[in-house]
Design an enzyme around this catalytic site. Structure first.
Site, mmCIF file in Angstrom:
data_model
loop_
_atom_site.group_PDB
_atom_site.id
_atom_site.type_symbol
_atom_site.label_atom_id
_atom_site.label_comp_id
_atom_site.label_asym_id
_atom_site.label_seq_id
_atom_site.Cartn_x
_atom_site.Cartn_y
_atom_site.Cartn_z
ATOM 1 N N HIS A 78 0.697 -1.211 0.085
ATOM 2 C CA HIS A 78 0.083 -0.061 -0.053
ATOM 3 C C HIS A 78 0.868 1.128 -0.176
ATOM 4 O O HIS A 78 0.123 2.207 -0.287
ATOM 5 C CB HIS A 78 -1.063 0.133 1.245
ATOM 6 C CG HIS A 78 -0.366 0.295 2.321
ATOM 7 N ND1 HIS A 78 -0.066 -0.758 3.345
ATOM 8 C CD2 HIS A 78 -0.060 1.368 3.094
ATOM 9 C CE1 HIS A 78 0.422 -0.122 4.344
ATOM 10 N NE2 HIS A 78 0.415 1.244 4.377
ATOM 11 N N ASP A 108 0.103 -7.786 1.340
ATOM 12 C CA ASP A 108 0.309 -6.348 1.562
ATOM 13 C C ASP A 108 2.035 -6.111 1.493
ATOM 14 O O ASP A 108 2.559 -5.203 2.228
ATOM 15 C CB ASP A 108 -0.219 -5.601 2.758
ATOM 16 C CG ASP A 108 -0.143 -4.004 2.715
ATOM 17 O OD1 ASP A 108 0.176 -3.463 1.644
ATOM 18 O OD2 ASP A 108 0.058 -3.601 3.837
ATOM 19 N N SER A 186 4.544 2.496 7.707
ATOM 20 C CA SER A 186 4.135 1.519 7.121
ATOM 21 C C SER A 186 5.647 0.863 6.239
ATOM 22 O O SER A 186 6.020 1.832 5.533
ATOM 23 C CB SER A 186 3.110 1.782 6.116
ATOM 24 O OG SER A 186 2.054 1.813 6.924
#
Length: 353
Positions: A78, A108, A186
């Site tokens: 992402h 992911d 992230s």
């Protein structure tokens, strides 16, 4: 009355306690000095369609970490998904454009690559997530809110969590930590006390949007399995039986008069895929269940490789975490009240599924 002033003199802590605390701090200091040069700042530019102004570029940021001297960097899917341009900034402030090597939205995870001299790259060491314990130290390094190479510490709060992705797939065996993770973290590494990567920081649970001490990291054993394929093929082939099925509950078992209260009822079988080649049968008659008309009468799957299957979740988790495309598995099924075992060689799930 005259107030009485009492002066309290703190009692010094024993020397051995002070030394132990200092040694504990030094562990974290050393890990940061050793690992932080491997953590990179990723800036991705995507173009979105605006109703009034046409194509409008938008910028997002995240983290990643170098895994080899060839310039491969692991991050979250992402972070780079849909990016027209990806820029990586190293710890020495070198900025360079990266290319996307491979992505896997279902876990992911993504791998990108930069072309810089090898002496600018400081790869991390990947650990193992198979034997982690709740209470172990967890150290996160990333770029929350664009603040480069920020370190936070905590512990592993829980293990084996399922994490739902945006495309309605589930990442299994996710690590939960109370080390502060915020937007921008992230793709950054979660480390153990030896400085080895045990996970990739990926998500938080938060009502406010900020850290409330519930963060999630993709386990490094999943990272190893997926990234090797991303580098080699550009994608990760997910193993597939090629069935559509229902999880059996006690209510469903009673309604359909099934011989078991737990398992997986095969509704349909995709022609030419693993289950079809193994002779697995789908439903032979249609029954209305609530507002749905469902084919029933097919095989009931109760175990895979000797491991009990109580639901579709059990089956999918086993396939995702314990198998790979081309592997042969043993399926225990019930057909006409009789138990039998068949072998199926797993195929590759269509990437549109």
């Amino acid at each position: 009355s005259t107030p009485v002033v009492i002066i309290a003199t703190p009692v010094p802590l024993p020397a051995e306690i002070v030394q132990a605390a200092a040694a504990d701090e030094q562990v974290v200091i050393d890990i940061y000095a050793r690992v932080s040069p491997a953590v990179v700042h990723i800036t991705s530019q995507v173009v979105v369609r605006d109703f009034f102004y046409g194509d409008v570029p938008q910028e997002g940021t995240g983290s990643g970490f170098v895994i080899d001297r060839q310039g491969h960097i692991v991050t979250n899917n992402h972070v780079v998904e849909g990016a027209e341009q990806v820029t990586v900034t190293l710890s020495d402030e070198t900025s360079v454009e990266a290319r996307i090597v491979g992505t896997d939205p279902s876990t992911d995870l993504a791998v990108i690559q930069i072309d810089v001299p090898a002496d600018k790259l400081h790869p991390v060491e990947l650990g193992s997530s198979a034997n982690l314990r709740v209470g172990q130290r967890a150290i996160a390094i990333g770029n929350p809110f664009g603040l480069d190479r920020t370190l936070t510490t905590g512990v592993i709060s829980s293990l084996g969590r399922p994490l739902q992705t945006e495309n309605n797939r589930t990442i299994y065996d996710v690590i939960q930590t109370d080390a502060a993770i915020n937007p921008g973290n992230s793709g950054g590494p979660l480390l153990d006390s030896s400085g080895k990567v045990i996970g990739v920081n990926s998500a938080i649970y938060s009502v406010s949007g900020g850290s409330v001490g519930v963060g999630f990291a993709i386990p490094v054993d999943t990272v190893r399995r997926v990234t090797a394929s991303l580098i080699d093929k550009g994608y990760y082939p997910h193993p597939w039986l090629g069935i559509t099925a229902l999880s059996i509950s006690s209510d469903l078992a009673n309604y359909l008069q099934l011989p078991v209260e737990r398992g997986v009822l095969v509704v349909s079988v995709t022609s030419g895929q693993a289950a079809s080649r193994a002779g697995i049968r789908g439903g032979s008659r249609r029954v209305q269940i609530g507002s749905y008309v469902v084919p029933v009468g097919g095989d009931i799957l109760t175990a895979i490789d000797g491991n009990k299957v109580s639901s579709m979740e059990d089956l999918v988790k086993y396939l995702e975490t314990k198998t790979q495309v081309g592997q042969t598995v043993k399926l225990t099924i019930l057909r006409d009240g009789q138990e039998r075992t068949v072998e199926a060689t797993l195929g590759e799930q269509p990437r549109s599924e």
